[in-house]
Motif scaffolding. Sequence first.
Motif, PDB file in Angstrom:
ATOM      1  N   TRP A 114      19.845   0.018   4.929  1.00 53.41           N
ATOM      2  CA  TRP A 114      18.431   0.289   4.631  1.00 53.41           C
ATOM      3  C   TRP A 114      17.895  -0.702   3.600  1.00 53.41           C
ATOM      4  O   TRP A 114      16.800  -1.252   3.758  1.00 53.41           O
ATOM      5  CB  TRP A 114      18.281   1.721   4.111  1.00 53.41           C
ATOM      6  N   ALA A 115      18.674  -0.939   2.544  1.00 50.77           N
ATOM      7  CA  ALA A 115      18.221  -1.872   1.505  1.00 50.77           C
ATOM      8  C   ALA A 115      18.082  -3.276   2.061  1.00 50.77           C
ATOM      9  O   ALA A 115      17.124  -4.000   1.721  1.00 50.77           O
ATOM     10  CB  ALA A 115      19.210  -1.857   0.333  1.00 50.77           C
ATOM     11  N   TYR A 116      18.989  -3.676   2.938  1.00 46.70           N
ATOM     12  CA  TYR A 116      18.970  -5.042   3.461  1.00 46.70           C
ATOM     13  C   TYR A 116      17.858  -5.256   4.483  1.00 46.70           C
ATOM     14  O   TYR A 116      17.219  -6.316   4.516  1.00 46.70           O
ATOM     15  CB  TYR A 116      20.320  -5.373   4.086  1.00 46.70           C
ATOM     16  N   THR A 117      17.626  -4.260   5.328  1.00 47.44           N
ATOM     17  CA  THR A 117      16.673  -4.436   6.424  1.00 47.44           C
ATOM     18  C   THR A 117      15.247  -3.985   6.090  1.00 47.44           C
ATOM     19  O   THR A 117      14.318  -4.337   6.814  1.00 47.44           O
ATOM     20  CB  THR A 117      17.142  -3.683   7.673  1.00 47.44           C
ATOM     21  N   LEU A 118      15.076  -3.209   5.004  1.00 47.89           N
ATOM     22  CA  LEU A 118      13.735  -2.682   4.735  1.00 47.89           C
ATOM     23  C   LEU A 118      13.310  -2.872   3.282  1.00 47.89           C
ATOM     24  O   LEU A 118      12.222  -3.380   3.014  1.00 47.89           O
ATOM     25  CB  LEU A 118      13.681  -1.199   5.106  1.00 47.89           C
ATOM     26  N   ALA A 119      14.148  -2.467   2.344  1.00 45.35           N
ATOM     27  CA  ALA A 119      13.740  -2.534   0.937  1.00 45.35           C
ATOM     28  C   ALA A 119      13.631  -3.976   0.446  1.00 45.35           C
ATOM     29  O   ALA A 119      12.626  -4.362  -0.162  1.00 45.35           O
ATOM     30  CB  ALA A 119      14.721  -1.747   0.066  1.00 45.35           C
ATOM     31  N   LEU A 120      14.653  -4.787   0.700  1.00 45.05           N
ATOM     32  CA  LEU A 120      14.609  -6.182   0.248  1.00 45.05           C
ATOM     33  C   LEU A 120      13.477  -6.975   0.897  1.00 45.05           C
ATOM     34  O   LEU A 120      12.747  -7.703   0.194  1.00 45.05           O
ATOM     35  CB  LEU A 120      15.957  -6.860   0.509  1.00 45.05           C
ATOM     36  N   PRO A 121      13.295  -6.882   2.219  1.00 44.79           N
ATOM     37  CA  PRO A 121      12.178  -7.641   2.817  1.00 44.79           C
ATOM     38  C   PRO A 121      10.814  -7.257   2.264  1.00 44.79           C
ATOM     39  O   PRO A 121       9.895  -8.080   2.279  1.00 44.79           O
ATOM     40  CB  PRO A 121      12.286  -7.289   4.313  1.00 44.79           C
ATOM     41  N   ASP A 167       0.841  -1.190   0.000  1.00 44.56           N
ATOM     42  CA  ASP A 167       0.000   0.000   0.000  1.00 44.56           C
ATOM     43  C   ASP A 167       0.881   1.247   0.000  1.00 44.56           C
ATOM     44  O   ASP A 167       2.097   1.198   0.193  1.00 44.56           O
ATOM     45  CB  ASP A 167      -0.955   0.001   1.188  1.00 44.56           C
ATOM     46  N   LEU A 168       0.241   2.399  -0.233  1.00 44.60           N
ATOM     47  CA  LEU A 168       0.988   3.651  -0.357  1.00 44.60           C
ATOM     48  C   LEU A 168       1.716   4.019   0.933  1.00 44.60           C
ATOM     49  O   LEU A 168       2.812   4.577   0.896  1.00 44.60           O
ATOM     50  CB  LEU A 168       0.034   4.780  -0.751  1.00 44.60           C
ATOM     51  N   VAL A 169       1.096   3.701   2.069  1.00 47.57           N
ATOM     52  CA  VAL A 169       1.734   4.033   3.341  1.00 47.57           C
ATOM     53  C   VAL A 169       3.061   3.303   3.494  1.00 47.57           C
ATOM     54  O   VAL A 169       4.079   3.875   3.882  1.00 47.57           O
ATOM     55  CB  VAL A 169       0.795   3.711   4.518  1.00 47.57           C
ATOM     56  N   THR A 170       3.075   2.014   3.163  1.00 48.81           N
ATOM     57  CA  THR A 170       4.300   1.222   3.279  1.00 48.81           C
ATOM     58  C   THR A 170       5.375   1.742   2.336  1.00 48.81           C
ATOM     59  O   THR A 170       6.541   1.904   2.717  1.00 48.81           O
ATOM     60  CB  THR A 170       4.004  -0.254   2.971  1.00 48.81           C
ATOM     61  N   ILE A 171       4.991   2.030   1.097  1.00 48.18           N
ATOM     62  CA  ILE A 171       5.959   2.571   0.137  1.00 48.18           C
ATOM     63  C   ILE A 171       6.494   3.912   0.619  1.00 48.18           C
ATOM     64  O   ILE A 171       7.695   4.203   0.515  1.00 48.18           O
ATOM     65  CB  ILE A 171       5.302   2.714  -1.250  1.00 48.18           C
ATOM     66  N   GLY A 172       5.595   4.741   1.185  1.00 46.06           N
ATOM     67  CA  GLY A 172       6.034   6.050   1.689  1.00 46.06           C
ATOM     68  C   GLY A 172       7.009   5.929   2.846  1.00 46.06           C
ATOM     69  O   GLY A 172       8.010   6.654   2.907  1.00 46.06           O
ATOM     70  N   LEU A 173       6.750   5.003   3.774  1.00 44.51           N
ATOM     71  CA  LEU A 173       7.660   4.827   4.912  1.00 44.51           C
ATOM     72  C   LEU A 173       9.026   4.312   4.460  1.00 44.51           C
ATOM     73  O   LEU A 173      10.063   4.739   4.968  1.00 44.51           O
ATOM     74  CB  LEU A 173       7.036   3.859   5.917  1.00 44.51           C
TER      75      LEU A 173
END
Length: 401
Positions: A187-194, A143-149
């Motif tokens: 950031w990529a490992y802990t948030l973007a990739l998951p 959702d947009l909220v998740t993408i925004g965070l």
Amino acid sequence: VAVVENVDESHLRTAGWLFPLYLLVINVFVLPLALAGLLTLPATASADAFVLTLPMANGQAALALLVFIGGLSAATGMVIVETIALSTMVSNSLVMPVLLRRASTLADRADLGGVILGIRRVTIVVVLLMGYGYFRLAGESLDLVTIGLISFAAVAQFAPALLGGLYWRGATRRGAIGGLLAGFSVWAYTLALPSLTATGWLTTAFVEDGPFGLGLLAPHSLFGLGGMDEVSHAMLWSMLANVGVFVGLSLADRRGPEVAAERRIVRQVSEVYERWGFEPLETGAFEYADALGKFLPDADRPNEGVFALQDDDDQWMALRYDLTAPLARFAAQTWETLPKPYRRYAFGPVWRNEKPGPGRFRQFLQFDADTVGASSVAADADELDGDIAVREELVFQRQFV
């Protein structure tokens, strides 16, 4: 947008209160819409579509159409403005500096308008394709909220380098780049990739058990730290990595590449000034304090702004705060035998007993060129020509000025 479109510093005063007010006003209607959607719509309804679902659920088709047109207009305007702003920043701050240093034919061109316009157009297309690619990859599952965070956590990685560059004079370019790389990697490992697990591109085992079953490396409980929401967990570890590397590299002594670059610049500048008839002069780092005079620092700084000490015969010695005061002492001592006009250049470290602050250093390398005993102001014009020649040499030799 605030950076690209700002043409007058006085606008910052207005933006300081108008922009927060604008953000408050446009969000006034979010709470009642959210409450209405939660209270009246099924639990399966998407929160991102409440503004459309509410009028449709109440038989207000015309209102739903009006909301859709308004949302489409707002989204289109946002895409247009953001892509233009990004293309301007990419062309001005990333691409053009590289091209001007690496392509001498480009630097000789009188009109770069077509080149800049082409770069911006290509950037706009690339940005749009990247956005569409992410939508196809993950947009339908998040959702947009998740993408925004996720996006806000990424933007926050610029904060340490930005604030450090403004308020910490010990910050270095190497530290800022290293901190950004470390922060974005975590950031990529802990948030973007998951986040890609929701799309099916990654298995949930990667998030829950870590790569190769190493639980300590699980992205959402890195090194065994659990009990936090995903965004807070990613922000904690990414900021620790970002700030740690930024500070560590900034405090480290300069190493080979930086020293070599500095020596190369000094050599090139020296060659230019020698071609213009200046001769090198080297003076000692220590001078008698009376010969140096005052640096005119902040009123509460000791020793009138210089680093001074008292020698065995009670005379005060001080580290030079610039290279002009030693030249004045040298000229006074050798005035009778000094050729007129005397043109000299010098370089070396100088020291200033200043308060910490942006752009204020206690030690830095200074390069200085002066003419002494000239009978005409033409000497000033000649020095300006020499300065221009130095800058042209550094630009065309791909050095920083």
